[in-house]
Design an enzyme around this catalytic site. Structure first.
Site, mmCIF file in Angstrom:
data_model
loop_
_atom_site.group_PDB
_atom_site.id
_atom_site.type_symbol
_atom_site.label_atom_id
_atom_site.label_comp_id
_atom_site.label_asym_id
_atom_site.label_seq_id
_atom_site.Cartn_x
_atom_site.Cartn_y
_atom_site.Cartn_z
ATOM 1 N N LYS A 76 -7.014 2.661 -3.026
ATOM 2 C CA LYS A 76 -6.308 1.553 -3.664
ATOM 3 C C LYS A 76 -7.244 0.679 -4.496
ATOM 4 O O LYS A 76 -8.465 0.799 -4.449
ATOM 5 C CB LYS A 76 -5.566 0.729 -2.614
ATOM 6 C CG LYS A 76 -4.325 1.442 -2.084
ATOM 7 C CD LYS A 76 -3.505 0.556 -1.172
ATOM 8 C CE LYS A 76 -2.227 1.264 -0.733
ATOM 9 N NZ LYS A 76 -1.419 0.434 0.190
ATOM 10 N N ARG A 84 -3.713 5.673 6.949
ATOM 11 C CA ARG A 84 -2.911 6.488 6.027
ATOM 12 C C ARG A 84 -3.805 6.836 4.842
ATOM 13 O O ARG A 84 -4.244 5.940 4.115
ATOM 14 C CB ARG A 84 -1.668 5.704 5.590
ATOM 15 C CG ARG A 84 -0.762 6.406 4.590
ATOM 16 C CD ARG A 84 0.412 5.499 4.242
ATOM 17 N NE ARG A 84 1.316 6.120 3.276
ATOM 18 C CZ ARG A 84 1.174 6.043 1.959
ATOM 19 N NH1 ARG A 84 0.141 5.379 1.439
ATOM 20 N NH2 ARG A 84 2.046 6.621 1.150
#
Length: 273
Positions: A214, A248
């Site tokens: 991210k 995740r």
């Protein structure tokens, strides 16, 4: 806790959720696995690398994303979920905040509902999870990154999600919490909430960190999306050290390795020579 037929005992190792985006436009791997054949091939690779859960997403939620209809999301995800349930003995998660998608996915065999709005966008998702006996992951999210007292407000928002879950009878041992890295937060706020993961763990639920590749990594290290694996692995180690139960990630194999090493150290006996 149980996700599908598989038990995930608390206090053990960190479990790994492998990301399977069946979208044309996800920020990291959009278009790579957006047909059934390539999606199943990628799922097979994730399972071979040790994924404990497969998380199927049919709508990109990257910054500036264009929402798709529930019908299109169903068309992307449900055939994949059905095939995954036939081929693999691994729990399957549906990444959606839309009740019509959640219902179709749960009917197709999904074991976990991963809701980026934590039931605060569509409460019927909570009703469906309860009816199907599914596990849920409740993520923190806001429309804008505006807070008076950041960490306490994140916790308060998550407690609102927990209240909705309780309203529909979802049991505590079916719930995972997610701090929502990259959602409704500035760069500094993302780093702060990662540094305060133990405050979420203290609520008494397993916590999932979903920060793989991210922008918090890209902006911190000034790296493009295809060069963020080391940053992702660093955050997986932090998650383990803060007491999280799940991460995740896109690259299961590398994160499994760093988590095994971290676990070996964290659970080593004291007093050695």
């Amino acid at each position: 806790m149980y996700i599908g037929q598989r038990e995930f005992p608390p206090g053990g190792r960190v479990y790994v959720m492998g990301i399977l985006n069946v979208t044309p436009d996800s920020f990291s791997d959009g278009g790579k696995y957006d047909d059934l054949e390539t999606a199943i091939r990628q799922a097979e690779r994730l399972v071979e690398e040790g994924a404990d859960i497969l998380d199927v997403g049919g709508e990109s939620t990257r910054p500036g994303y264009v929402p798709v209809s529930g019908r299109e999301e169903i068309q992307r995800t449900v055939p994949v979920i059905r095939e995954l349930k036939k081929r693999f003995d691994v729990p399957v998660s549906i990444d959606t905040y839309k009740s019509e998608v959640a219902e179709a996915a749960l009917d197709a065999g999904a074991d976990l509902l991963n809701d980026i709005w934590g039931f605060r966008r569509d409460e019927r998702c909570a009703q469906l999870a309860a009816e199907y006996g599914a596990a849920v992951c409740l993520m923190h999210n806001r429309e804008t990154a505006e807070y008076g007292d950041f960490v306490p407000e994140v916790i308060a928002d998550l407690q609102t999600s927990l209240a909705i879950a309780g309203k529909y009878g979802i049991k505590k041992d079916k719930i995972i919490l997610d701090p929502g890295v990259g959602f409704g937060k500035t760069l500094e706020q993302n780093r702060i909430i990662i540094n305060h993961l133990e405050d979420l763990v203290a609520l008494g639920y397993p916590v999932l960190l979903g920060a793989s590749r991210k922008s918090v990594i890209g902006q911190t290290l000034m790296l493009p999306v295809n060069e963020r694996e080391e940053g992702t692995m660093a955050l997986s180690v932090i998650a383990a050290m803060k007491g999280c139960g799940f991460v995740r990630v896109h690259d299961v194999e590398k994160n499994m390795r760093v988590l095994r090493m971290t676990d070996a150290v964290l659970h080593s006996e004291s007093g050695g020579r």
